[in-house]
Design a protein around this motif. Structure first.
Motif, PDB file in Angstrom:
ATOM      1  N   VAL A 779       0.825  -1.186   0.111  1.00  0.00           N
ATOM      2  CA  VAL A 779      -0.116   0.192  -0.058  1.00  0.00           C
ATOM      3  C   VAL A 779       0.950   1.289   0.088  1.00  0.00           C
ATOM      4  O   VAL A 779       2.044   1.236   0.487  1.00  0.00           O
ATOM      5  CB  VAL A 779      -0.833  -0.027   1.269  1.00  0.00           C
ATOM      6  CG1 VAL A 779      -0.080   0.061   2.345  1.00  0.00           C
ATOM      7  CG2 VAL A 779      -1.896   1.044   1.149  1.00  0.00           C
ATOM      8  N   SER A 780       0.367   2.198  -0.746  1.00  0.00           N
ATOM      9  CA  SER A 780       1.217   3.612  -0.734  1.00  0.00           C
ATOM     10  C   SER A 780       1.128   4.208   0.378  1.00  0.00           C
ATOM     11  O   SER A 780       0.293   4.308   1.120  1.00  0.00           O
ATOM     12  CB  SER A 780       0.777   4.216  -2.044  1.00  0.00           C
ATOM     13  OG  SER A 780       1.579   5.571  -2.214  1.00  0.00           O
ATOM     14  N   TRP A 781       2.079   5.088   1.039  1.00  0.00           N
ATOM     15  CA  TRP A 781       2.222   6.144   1.644  1.00  0.00           C
ATOM     16  C   TRP A 781       1.218   7.165   1.460  1.00  0.00           C
ATOM     17  O   TRP A 781       1.061   7.703   0.381  1.00  0.00           O
ATOM     18  CB  TRP A 781       3.538   6.430   2.156  1.00  0.00           C
ATOM     19  CG  TRP A 781       3.559   7.855   3.073  1.00  0.00           C
ATOM     20  CD1 TRP A 781       3.564   9.029   2.783  1.00  0.00           C
ATOM     21  CD2 TRP A 781       3.874   7.622   4.472  1.00  0.00           C
ATOM     22  NE1 TRP A 781       3.734   9.785   3.991  1.00  0.00           N
ATOM     23  CE2 TRP A 781       3.842   8.869   4.907  1.00  0.00           C
ATOM     24  CE3 TRP A 781       3.941   6.281   5.325  1.00  0.00           C
ATOM     25  CZ2 TRP A 781       3.858   8.847   6.704  1.00  0.00           C
ATOM     26  CZ3 TRP A 781       3.898   6.556   6.708  1.00  0.00           C
ATOM     27  CH2 TRP A 781       4.096   7.979   7.162  1.00  0.00           C
ATOM     28  N   ALA A 810       2.668  -9.624   5.942  1.00  0.00           N
ATOM     29  CA  ALA A 810       3.807  -8.718   5.821  1.00  0.00           C
ATOM     30  C   ALA A 810       3.167  -7.387   5.264  1.00  0.00           C
ATOM     31  O   ALA A 810       2.141  -7.413   4.431  1.00  0.00           O
ATOM     32  CB  ALA A 810       4.858  -9.147   4.931  1.00  0.00           C
ATOM     33  N   LEU A 811       4.016  -6.219   5.426  1.00  0.00           N
ATOM     34  CA  LEU A 811       3.357  -5.078   4.862  1.00  0.00           C
ATOM     35  C   LEU A 811       4.533  -4.373   4.247  1.00  0.00           C
ATOM     36  O   LEU A 811       5.578  -4.183   4.658  1.00  0.00           O
ATOM     37  CB  LEU A 811       2.833  -4.209   6.014  1.00  0.00           C
ATOM     38  CG  LEU A 811       2.277  -2.835   5.748  1.00  0.00           C
ATOM     39  CD1 LEU A 811       1.278  -2.777   4.756  1.00  0.00           C
ATOM     40  CD2 LEU A 811       1.972  -2.024   7.057  1.00  0.00           C
ATOM     41  N   LEU A 812       4.299  -3.558   2.952  1.00  0.00           N
ATOM     42  CA  LEU A 812       5.303  -2.960   2.412  1.00  0.00           C
ATOM     43  C   LEU A 812       4.649  -1.720   1.953  1.00  0.00           C
ATOM     44  O   LEU A 812       3.727  -1.571   1.402  1.00  0.00           O
ATOM     45  CB  LEU A 812       5.601  -3.735   1.112  1.00  0.00           C
ATOM     46  CG  LEU A 812       6.067  -5.148   0.901  1.00  0.00           C
ATOM     47  CD1 LEU A 812       6.117  -5.693  -0.311  1.00  0.00           C
ATOM     48  CD2 LEU A 812       7.204  -5.300   1.831  1.00  0.00           C
ATOM     49  N   VAL A 813       5.303  -0.477   2.381  1.00  0.00           N
ATOM     50  CA  VAL A 813       4.806   0.597   2.035  1.00  0.00           C
ATOM     51  C   VAL A 813       5.794   1.490   1.386  1.00  0.00           C
ATOM     52  O   VAL A 813       6.535   2.146   2.009  1.00  0.00           O
ATOM     53  CB  VAL A 813       4.461   1.554   3.594  1.00  0.00           C
ATOM     54  CG1 VAL A 813       3.796   2.852   3.359  1.00  0.00           C
ATOM     55  CG2 VAL A 813       3.497   0.570   4.434  1.00  0.00           C
ATOM     56  N   PRO A 814       5.744   1.681   0.191  1.00  0.00           N
ATOM     57  CA  PRO A 814       6.597   2.944  -0.628  1.00  0.00           C
ATOM     58  C   PRO A 814       6.094   4.149  -0.354  1.00  0.00           C
ATOM     59  O   PRO A 814       5.153   4.496  -0.504  1.00  0.00           O
ATOM     60  CB  PRO A 814       6.407   2.135  -2.008  1.00  0.00           C
ATOM     61  CG  PRO A 814       4.822   1.681  -2.170  1.00  0.00           C
ATOM     62  CD  PRO A 814       4.727   1.026  -0.778  1.00  0.00           C
ATOM     63  N   GLU A1098       4.059  11.293  12.422  1.00  0.00           N
ATOM     64  CA  GLU A1098       5.179  12.267  12.379  1.00  0.00           C
ATOM     65  C   GLU A1098       6.505  11.337  12.566  1.00  0.00           C
ATOM     66  O   GLU A1098       7.580  11.963  11.931  1.00  0.00           O
ATOM     67  CB  GLU A1098       4.906  13.264  13.660  1.00  0.00           C
ATOM     68  CG  GLU A1098       3.803  14.333  13.526  1.00  0.00           C
ATOM     69  CD  GLU A1098       4.278  15.332  12.615  1.00  0.00           C
ATOM     70  OE1 GLU A1098       5.242  15.161  12.175  1.00  0.00           O
ATOM     71  OE2 GLU A1098       3.332  16.332  12.249  1.00  0.00           O
ATOM     72  N   PHE A1099       6.529  10.502  13.568  1.00  0.00           N
ATOM     73  CA  PHE A1099       7.692   9.782  13.707  1.00  0.00           C
ATOM     74  C   PHE A1099       8.217   9.113  12.345  1.00  0.00           C
ATOM     75  O   PHE A1099       9.371   8.958  12.162  1.00  0.00           O
ATOM     76  CB  PHE A1099       7.562   8.704  14.731  1.00  0.00           C
ATOM     77  CG  PHE A1099       7.362   9.209  16.166  1.00  0.00           C
ATOM     78  CD1 PHE A1099       8.081  10.239  16.624  1.00  0.00           C
ATOM     79  CD2 PHE A1099       6.324   8.387  16.868  1.00  0.00           C
ATOM     80  CE1 PHE A1099       7.766  10.930  17.805  1.00  0.00           C
ATOM     81  CE2 PHE A1099       6.279   9.072  18.215  1.00  0.00           C
ATOM     82  CZ  PHE A1099       6.756  10.145  18.634  1.00  0.00           C
ATOM     83  N   LEU A1100       7.213   8.586  11.486  1.00  0.00           N
ATOM     84  CA  LEU A1100       7.762   7.972  10.218  1.00  0.00           C
ATOM     85  C   LEU A1100       8.227   9.159   9.228  1.00  0.00           C
ATOM     86  O   LEU A1100       9.048   8.604   8.461  1.00  0.00           O
ATOM     87  CB  LEU A1100       6.595   7.220   9.597  1.00  0.00           C
ATOM     88  CG  LEU A1100       6.263   5.821  10.596  1.00  0.00           C
ATOM     89  CD1 LEU A1100       4.859   5.313   9.566  1.00  0.00           C
ATOM     90  CD2 LEU A1100       7.388   4.903  10.689  1.00  0.00           C
ATOM     91  N   GLU A1101       7.570  10.250   9.484  1.00  0.00           N
ATOM     92  CA  GLU A1101       7.920  11.293   8.410  1.00  0.00           C
ATOM     93  C   GLU A1101       9.378  11.681   8.888  1.00  0.00           C
ATOM     94  O   GLU A1101      10.434  11.864   7.878  1.00  0.00           O
ATOM     95  CB  GLU A1101       6.998  12.350   8.608  1.00  0.00           C
ATOM     96  CG  GLU A1101       5.697  12.451   7.818  1.00  0.00           C
ATOM     97  CD  GLU A1101       5.873  12.570   6.363  1.00  0.00           C
ATOM     98  OE1 GLU A1101       6.974  13.058   6.003  1.00  0.00           O
ATOM     99  OE2 GLU A1101       4.870  12.549   5.680  1.00  0.00           O
ATOM    100  N   LEU A1111      11.230   2.186   0.853  1.00  0.00           N
ATOM    101  CA  LEU A1111      10.254   1.181   0.761  1.00  0.00           C
ATOM    102  C   LEU A1111      10.356   0.773   2.647  1.00  0.00           C
ATOM    103  O   LEU A1111      11.259  -0.182   2.834  1.00  0.00           O
ATOM    104  CB  LEU A1111      10.651  -0.023   0.195  1.00  0.00           C
ATOM    105  CG  LEU A1111       9.678  -1.374   0.250  1.00  0.00           C
ATOM    106  CD1 LEU A1111       8.140  -0.751  -0.423  1.00  0.00           C
ATOM    107  CD2 LEU A1111      10.283  -2.514  -0.732  1.00  0.00           C
ATOM    108  N   LEU A1112       9.264   0.897   3.404  1.00  0.00           N
ATOM    109  CA  LEU A1112       8.992   0.580   4.685  1.00  0.00           C
ATOM    110  C   LEU A1112       8.805  -0.761   4.804  1.00  0.00           C
ATOM    111  O   LEU A1112       7.437  -1.172   4.154  1.00  0.00           O
ATOM    112  CB  LEU A1112       8.093   1.621   5.498  1.00  0.00           C
ATOM    113  CG  LEU A1112       8.614   3.029   5.467  1.00  0.00           C
ATOM    114  CD1 LEU A1112       7.357   3.997   6.003  1.00  0.00           C
ATOM    115  CD2 LEU A1112       9.845   3.087   6.449  1.00  0.00           C
TER     116      LEU A1112
END
Length: 1125
Positions: A779-781, A810-814, A1098-1101, A1111-1112
């Motif tokens: 899923v996209s950010w 599992a989760l992939l966040v581009p 905010e932390f992820l930003e 790619l998280l």
């Protein structure tokens, strides 16, 4: 009561009744002129319950006649059976025509007889018996006839499972096995029929030049020996074959009706010829015919060139030499020098046809295979040969023209049992096709099989072995060998077989173009569409030209023995797939499989299929492989370039059964770590027009999957299913189109629910089937999550993260997905950096490996970074990590980054302060008025108290003054203090800088450009002082606010620590990987307490600030990579 009810119903439906005032529409299925009258009849029936469905579901009483008559099928049934370009012809065909009247005898039995009996029976059957022996030939005939009988049983089952229009085997196979198999086998059947035409033409030319009119040869063979004589014969075949082919093609082009009218004449020739053979056999039992064969020793001599089978003759004046003497001696005198073999052996003659009662059968039981150029010799006769005796005068003996062996005989003989499809090709002309086709075809095969098997035995019992092995009858005065057996004259067979082969050639040139036309009009092979056109009356002109051209190839081969195995391959492949179609339909037990012919079984079909495959390789392994390559190439061409057809074929059925079986097996347990691969559920969003907003997400999917494994592309819509169904269909079409563009192989799914959160959750839960489930979510950010009007987006995102964790996915966040490469881009160099902070089951190791399998990332090198704390041995960590990667067979550079403990910086506190103040403001959006006032009061009081402690001189701090209308008392209209959230939508949002209520000042007090302006206004009016103008706010004043230590003391220490970690990690990552093409990073989990969700974003930003492509990655809670094989 009953009478009253009846009267009421009749009154309601009567012609004078007003009803609802809406006239009934006629059914679209009814095209007749009285459709309106029929629709009005509904009013007088007890059918009011179905009134509203009359438009789509017509009454059975009006449809039953058209349903029973397959020539006027209802719409829907017809659409998937015929192409659009046939519709005009169909309309023309709807003119009143005479009903088909052909029965089993004339419609199926006799046409099959005519097509099965052919040139091989008359030209090669006796030679096959002589070479292979009665036993070997009987085995060949039995195998071939068994194959066609089993195929006929399968064909009968298919032909009686519904209506089979003209098209024969092509129609049956294509509708049973699908367009790919149907097109491939249809073209093979077409090639077989075309080469059969070439074989029949070559047979007729051989009859003409060898037996009827030898002097017509253009290339003279007299006096030629060996290869020269053979070349002259082949050239004659080529010239005359081309002439005959041109003539036949012209006849077919001018009018097929003449060919059909001559069919009965050709059939009569075939039947009379066979009856003449049986009559001759009976006559041999009573009075054997006189056909002497001259032998020199045990060698039969060619009868041309001498008149008396003797060396010398006694006359009144003494001994006189014969013409035979002159053949082997250099002068007619008795003292002449003669051939050594001629001198040492006597001349004798034997009867070529001793008769059925002679007992010759014993000599002919076993085979006598010969090499090319070998002498055809009689067994059991003494002969004298010198030790160094070489073969001389070879043109005077009967020699073998080709090397013979068992498999060659099979290939040459099999075309004589083809032609079993003639009945099914005429299904449109039959009175009762489902009854006539099985009976007529099976009876025809039974009849021809009896004739062939009896012919093998009778030929072996009546004809001398050397005559049987004499392919061209050179030892029996150049007569056709089977003709020597016929009664009353050999010319009955010669003339009859000549006309029958010409007729069979015409039939092939008539049927093959129509088969090609049917394939072309189906549209499954795009390159052949031009051959679907023809003359105004539908005659396939272009297909006829193609057929003549391919037939000319067979003519140029010029050898009947070489052409026969070629067409055997194509016919055998066609029959094999007929058997396969019947076996599949029987085993799959599809609901539509209900043949009227009941005497079939899947085991018989598999036996027939196995026999066909075996015979293909028995005939010629080389030709078999070539035929399979041709069929396979056509199959793949249709699969990739052909038109999409849905014929309800058996291959789709077997795919379904295989899928069900595989799914049941998958349910037995989770996959082993060695078999684990990311099965992706790709969640995309769509705009108002239902177009995908993040197409690069599918590009990344393609690069991760490379066409392997499961891919489900899903999107969610808000609303109800009944109202939003059209939007869902548009969204699904948009997904399919984008998947095709990005070459993503998988499935798409659209879910509609009352809100987006539930719809996404439903996608997560319901996608997949059984063991074929997704294990990874892509899923996209949410790029615009900071905007005030888009608050639900980041809340949904965090809930999705929680749900994937709960589901062990599992989760992939581009992040910044628009900057990711498309499938057409190539990285010539660069790095894929992996920051392995926490162990996630190996996902961070596996994903770069999968990406580097794709051509976009293939030239990128892999680097792995891990973080060492104060107590860790970084040198040992690097060594262990290198060893681990070596065992994983992954090539990568390894680096251990040391992060020492340090004090929390002032910038960290400032970041945290900004974040918490912004979080408090964001909470106000969904509060009621009373709650908002209470919350504002508490925030303002605490903030004012902090400011007074730091700077008592500053009582009022105003960042932005809200303009008030003069004359309006704000004490009544507004609360004493207010907080306003103002979003500047014109300024772009930068992912590098989080939105803050008070933008932190850097050196010089300048604000970070591009930040989202979320500002807070404090207005104090307790003592009636006017608000300060905007200019009263200075950068120095703002800086003083951020330097207030007491503010920091009130911060949540957990948030401070997390911000500290995010800033430290971000600094290290940017330093090491700022130039990397892609950065893979462990994605921290969301907080357990939902009150801190906005802080999590905010932390992820902060963690990913300053990185181009990130790619998280979150693992699914299981190991996905192993060092073991």
């Amino acid at each position: 009561m009953l009478n009253n009810l009846t009267d009421t119903e009749e009154g309601d439906g009567g012609p004078n009744s007003q009803g609802d005032g809406n006239p009934k529409e006629s059914s679209p299925f009814l095209n007749s002129s009285d459709a309106t009258e029929k629709s009005q009849q509904y009013d007088g029936k007890h059918m009011a319950l179905f009134e509203e469905e009359m438009e789509t579901s017509p009454m059975v009483s009006t449809m039953i006649s058209s349903l029973a008559n397959y020539s006027s099928l209802p719409q829907g049934s017809k659409e998937h059976e015929e192409e659009a370009d046939n519709e005009e012809e169909d309309k023309k065909k709807k003119k009143p025509v005479k009903a088909p009247q052909l029965g089993t005898l004339m419609g199926v039995y006799l046409p099959c007889i005519q097509n099965i009996f052919g040139v091989i029976l008359f030209l090669r059957m006796t030679w096959m018996v002589g070479i292979g022996g009665v036993i070997g030939s009987f085995i060949i005939v039995f195998m071939c006839c068994s194959t066609t009988m089993l195929t006929a049983i399968s064909m009968s089952a298919i032909a009686t499972n519904g209506v089979v229009p003209a098209g024969g085997s092509y129609y049956m196979i294509s509708r049973s096995l699908g367009p790919e198999f149907g097109g491939a086998v249809g073209i093979c059947f077409y090639l077989g029929t075309t080469f059969a035409g070439a074989m029949y033409i070559l047979g007729s030319i051989e009859l003409l030049l060898v037996y009827i009119l030898p002097q017509a040869a253009i290339f003279k063979m007299e006096g030629l020996e060996g290869a020269e004589a053979e070349a002259a014969m082949l050239n004659n075949m080529r010239v005359y074959g081309t002439i005959v082919l041109s003539f036949m093609a012209t006849v077919v082009f001018v009018g097929v009706k003449y060919v059909n009218k001559l069919a009965l004449l050709f059939l009569a020739c075939v039947i009379l010829s066979i009856l003449a053979v049986y009559a001759g056999v009976i006559k041999t039992a009573i009075e054997p015919p006189d056909f002497p064969v001259c032998l020199l020793g045990n060698r039969p001599l060619i009868s041309k060139g001498f008149d008396v089978c003797a060396k010398t003759l006694e006359s009144g004046n003494g001994t006189v030499t014969t013409k035979l003497w002159n053949v082997f001696c250099d002068s007619p005198f008795l003292n002449a020098t003669c051939d050594e073999y001629f001198v040492n052996n006597n001349v004798s003659f034997i009867q070529g046809i001793p008769g059925v009662m002679s007992g010759i059968l014993k000599e002919n039981l076993f085979g006598n295979y010969l090499e090319k150029g070998d002498l055809v010799a009689k067994k059991g006769i003494a002969t004298v040969e010198g030790p160094d005796d070489t073969l001389t005068n070879s043109n005077r003996y009967v020699l073998a023209d080709i090397t013979s062996f068992f498999t060659l005989l099979v290939g040459i003989y099999f075309p004589s049992v083809t032609g079993i499809m003639a009945g099914s090709n005429r299904s449109g002309d039959l009175r009762d096709a489902q009854k006539s086709i099985p009976i007529g075809t099976i009876m025809a095969i039974t009849t021809t099989s009896i004739v062939y098997m009896s012919a093998v035995v009778l030929f072996g019992a009546c004809i001398e072995g050397v005559v049987l092995r004499d392919k061209f009858g050179e030892g029996v005065n150049g007569n056709l060998v089977i003709g020597t057996l016929a009664w009353p004259s050999p010319w009955v067979i010669v003339i009859g077989s000549f006309f029958s082969t010409c007729g069979a050639g015409l039939q092939s040139l008539t049927g093959a173009p129509r088969l090609m036309q049917a394939i072309s009009r189906d549209g499954v092979v795009p390159i052949l569409r031009v051959f679907g056109h023809g003359k105004a009356n539908g005659e396939p002109t272009w297909a006829l030209l193609l057929t003549a051209g391919i037939c000319e190839i067979g003519i140029l081969i010029a050898s009947l023995d070489a052409v026969a195995p070629i067409l055997s391959m194509f016919f055998l492949m066609c029959y094999m797939f007929v058997n396969l179609a019947c076996a599949l339909q029987t085993l799959l037990r599809t609901p539509n499989w209900r043949p009227r012919f009941k005497f079939y079984h899947w085991a018989l079909s598999f036996l027939g299929m196995s026999l066909c495959l075996s015979l293909m390789f028995i005939c010629s392994w080389f030709y078999a492989i070539v035929a399979m390559v041709i069929a396979g190439s056509i199959y793949k061409y249709i699969e990739f370039r052909g038109a999409e057809k849905e014929w309800g074929d058996g291959i789709r059925g077997i795919s379904l059964s295989a899928a069900r079986y595989a799914l049941m097996r998958l349910e037995e347990g989770p996959p082993h770590t060695k078999n684990w691969r990311p099965q992706l559920l790709v969640l995309v969003s769509t705009d108002v027009e239902q177009n995908v907003e993040q197409p690069r997400l599918l590009s990344l999917t393609n690069q991760l999957k490379a066409g392997k494994g499961l891919t489900i592309v899903g999107t969610a819509l808000a609303g109800t299913y009944l109202e939003n169904h059209p939007q869902a269909q548009r969204a699904e079409q948009s997904l399919r189109k984008l998947m095709e563009t990005e070459k993503v192989k998988g499935f798409c799914q659209v879910t509609i629910s009352s809100n987006m959160r539930d719809a996404t959750s439903h996608l997560l839960q319901a996608s997949g089937l059984g063991g074929l489930m997704h294990n990874t979510v892509l899923v996209s950010w949410p790029r615009n999550w900071k905007q005030a009007d888009d608050l639900q987006t980041w809340r949904d995102f965090i809930e999705l993260v929680r749900e994937t964790t709960a589901a062990h996915l599992a989760l992939l966040v581009p992040k910044n997905i628009a900057a990711f490469p498309s499938n057409g881009e190539r990285f010539s160099e660069g790095h894929i950096d992996v920051w392995w902070i926490v162990h996630d089951g190996g996902m961070l190791m596996l994903l770069p490996f999968l990406l580097r399998q794709h051509k976009v990332w293939r030239k990128c090198k892999m680097r792995i970074f891990t973080v060492a704390q104060m107590d860790d041995n970084s040198i040992q960590m690097k060594k262990d990590l290198s060893t681990f990667l070596y065992h994983l067979r992954i090539d990568a550079e390894v680096e251990v980054v040391e992060m020492h403990d340090s004090d929390i910086s002032a910038y960290t506190y400032e970041k945290t302060l900004v974040m918490e103040q912004r979080s408090q403001i964001l909470k106000q959006i969904n509060l009621t008025k009373t709650e908002r006032e209470r919350e504002i009061q508490s925030i303002t009081d605490s903030s004012r108290g902090s400011i007074r402690r730091k700077n008592p001189a500053v009582v009022t701090t105003q960042l932005i003054v809200t303009e008030e209308q003069p004359g309006v008392s704000s004490k009544v209209e507004k609360p004493e203090e207010e907080v306003q959230l103002i979003h500047d939508s014109t300024s772009p949002t930068s992912p590098a800088t989080p939105a803050t209520p008070l933008t932190p000042a850097s050196e010089g007090g300048a604000q970070t450009p591009g930040s989202a302006q979320v500002q807070m206004t404090w207005t104090e009016k307790a003592d009636g002082e006017p608000a300060k103008p905007p200019g009263a706010s200075t950068p120095e004043g703002i800086k003083d606010i951020f330097n207030m230590k007491p503010e920091w003391e009130n911060l949540n220490q957990s948030n401070v620590r997390r911000m500290h970690t995010a800033l430290r990690l971000n600094g290290v990552i940017v330093k090491k990987s700022s130039e990397a093409k892609l950065v893979l990073l462990n994605m921290p989990g969301p907080p357990n307490n939902r009150s801190g969700d906005e802080n999590y974003m905010e932390f992820l930003e902060v963690l990913t600030e300053g990185l181009n492509r990130v790619l998280l990655v979150r693992g699914g809670g299981r190991e996905v990579i192993t060092i073991y094989s």
